[in-house]
Scaffold this motif. Structure first.
Motif, mmCIF file in Angstrom:
data_model
loop_
_atom_site.group_PDB
_atom_site.id
_atom_site.type_symbol
_atom_site.label_atom_id
_atom_site.label_comp_id
_atom_site.label_asym_id
_atom_site.label_seq_id
_atom_site.Cartn_x
_atom_site.Cartn_y
_atom_site.Cartn_z
ATOM 1 N N UNK A 73 0.811 -1.228 0.000
ATOM 2 C CA UNK A 73 0.000 0.000 0.000
ATOM 3 C C UNK A 73 0.840 1.273 0.000
ATOM 4 N N UNK A 74 2.073 1.160 0.493
ATOM 5 C CA UNK A 74 2.842 2.390 0.685
ATOM 6 C C UNK A 74 4.177 2.428 -0.039
ATOM 7 N N UNK A 75 4.524 1.316 -0.704
ATOM 8 C CA UNK A 75 5.804 1.319 -1.431
ATOM 9 C C UNK A 75 5.529 1.245 -2.927
ATOM 10 N N UNK A 76 5.996 2.257 -3.647
ATOM 11 C CA UNK A 76 5.881 2.274 -5.114
ATOM 12 C C UNK A 76 7.267 2.137 -5.710
ATOM 13 N N UNK A 77 7.339 1.422 -6.825
ATOM 14 C CA UNK A 77 8.652 1.235 -7.440
ATOM 15 C C UNK A 77 8.548 1.513 -8.929
ATOM 16 N N UNK A 78 9.529 2.255 -9.425
ATOM 17 C CA UNK A 78 9.618 2.459 -10.866
ATOM 18 C C UNK A 78 11.006 2.004 -11.298
ATOM 19 N N UNK A 79 11.056 1.153 -12.310
ATOM 20 C CA UNK A 79 12.344 0.637 -12.779
ATOM 21 C C UNK A 79 12.770 1.386 -14.046
ATOM 22 N N UNK A 80 14.005 1.804 -14.088
ATOM 23 C CA UNK A 80 14.524 2.473 -15.291
ATOM 24 C C UNK A 80 15.690 1.648 -15.826
ATOM 25 N N UNK A 81 15.498 1.167 -17.048
ATOM 26 C CA UNK A 81 16.565 0.391 -17.693
ATOM 27 C C UNK A 81 17.511 1.382 -18.367
ATOM 28 N N UNK A 82 18.752 1.440 -17.915
ATOM 29 C CA UNK A 82 19.688 2.402 -18.509
ATOM 30 C C UNK A 82 21.114 1.884 -18.375
#
Ligand SMILES: NC(=O)c1ccc[n+]([C@@H]2O[C@H](COP(=O)([O-])OP(=O)(O)OC[C@H]3O[C@@H](n4cnc5c(N)ncnc54)[C@H](OP(=O)(O)O)[C@@H]3O)[C@@H](O)[C@H]2O)c1
Length: 282
Positions: A73-82
């Motif tokens: 509910x409180x942890x968001x994750x965004x992955x960036x491939x670079x």
């Protein structure tokens, strides 16, 4: 500096090299500590936003799932491939941050930004200084782009973007994952030693500049040498380098052990800004 590390449960953590090794452990440690710290009170209003960066999307997604399972509910994750050794990667990360409104002034709920420069590579592990030649120029460019230039450029973006939000933001940390190699030579590791040393020189320079820059004076900067870690990088040193004999019998620390120590150092907040702190320091 007297500010405590846990300022708020509304935090954004930008972490390079998050796909495996020390970076993966750091992501889990930060997520678990924030969850534990705020679970009984403020995490209800909180949000822990991770931006995980590496070349390997599949591994990043795996780390992402384990982080979300800590508190969906409180942890968001965004992955960036670079690929940080390529010019252009920092611009695409900046673009992603814009699209995700990571540094939006209107997002007044986010109170703490943490940038962790963890990605790194050993480079050639069997090279003497006298063997350096121009044929290796492209290899060397890529090496320093990953291990030095991308760090400087990402930090520049971080400072400029967060500066414009100072009226709503209360804290910023920049953590450089360094090494004993920043302050001590090791046979064969010419680029690794020079790269880590230059990274620290850059953060010393930055700390010096920021100490005279009122709006940015409060940025906390730490160079942390994590000790020998049980990861792919250390295994390569033990098996395929000029210091294999020296390091062969060393029993490395678990990345979790060293990551926990880093977290404690940050919480205690007793380090001088821009200084080098080693896992083994008292
Ligand atoms: N292991 C040790 O004993 C030790 C000791 C002192 C300091 N350190 C430092 O601790 C940090 C983490 O090391 P580690 O042992 O966890 O190393 P590792 O297991 O080799 O992991 C390196 C991380 O950096 C990322 N990375 C490598 N090249 C990249 C590139 N071109 N673009 C984007 N990301 C890249 C990797 O992700 P992808 O492969 O998915 O791109 C991976 O997540 C490094 O800065 C290292 O110098 C390690």
């Amino acid at each position: 500096m007297t500010t405590k590390f846990y300022q708020s449960s509304n935090v954004c953590i930008i972490l390079t090299g998050a796909s495996r090794g020390f970076g993966q452990s750091l992501a889990n440690i930060f997520a678990s500590h924030y969850r534990n710290q705020f679970s009984s009170n403020r995490m209800d209003d909180g949000n822990l936003q991770f931006l995980l960066i590496s070349r390997d999307r599949t591994k990043l997604e795996h780390v992402s799932n384990s982080l979300k399972s800590i508190d969906p509910d409180h942890i968001n994750v965004h992955c960036i491939e670079a690929d940080l050794s390529k010019s252009g990667s920092i611009s695409s990360i900046e673009e992603c941050c814009k699209q995700m409104k990571i540094f939006e002034r209107s997002d007044s709920t986010r109170k703490h930004y943490i940038l962790i420069h963890n990605a790194g590579s050993l480079g050639e592990t069997n090279r003497w200084c006298k063997a350096i030649n121009v044929e290796q120029a492209k290899e060397r460019d890529d090496y320093y782009r990953l291990n030095l230039y991308s760090v400087m450029e990402l930090t520049g973006i971080f400072i400029r973007q967060t500066e414009s939000m100072l009226s709503t933001m209360i804290s910023r940390h920049i953590i450089n994952i360094s090494s004993l190699a920043a302050i001590q030579p090791f046979n064969g590791l010419i680029d690794y030693c020079v790269g880590k040393s230059a990274r620290e020189a850059y953060f010393r320079q930055l700390s010096h500049e920021l100490s005279q820059d009122l709006p940015n004076k409060s940025i906390h900067i730490l160079n942390y040498a994590p000790g020998p870690l049980k990861t792919e990088m250390f295994s390569e040193l033990q098996t395929n380098s000029l210091i294999s004999d020296q390091f062969g019998a060393v029993i490395p620390l678990s990345p979790e052990e060293s990551g926990e120590k880093l977290f404690k150092i940050l919480c205690k907040n007793k380090y001088d800004n821009g200084s080098h702190v080693d896992y083994y320091d008292v």
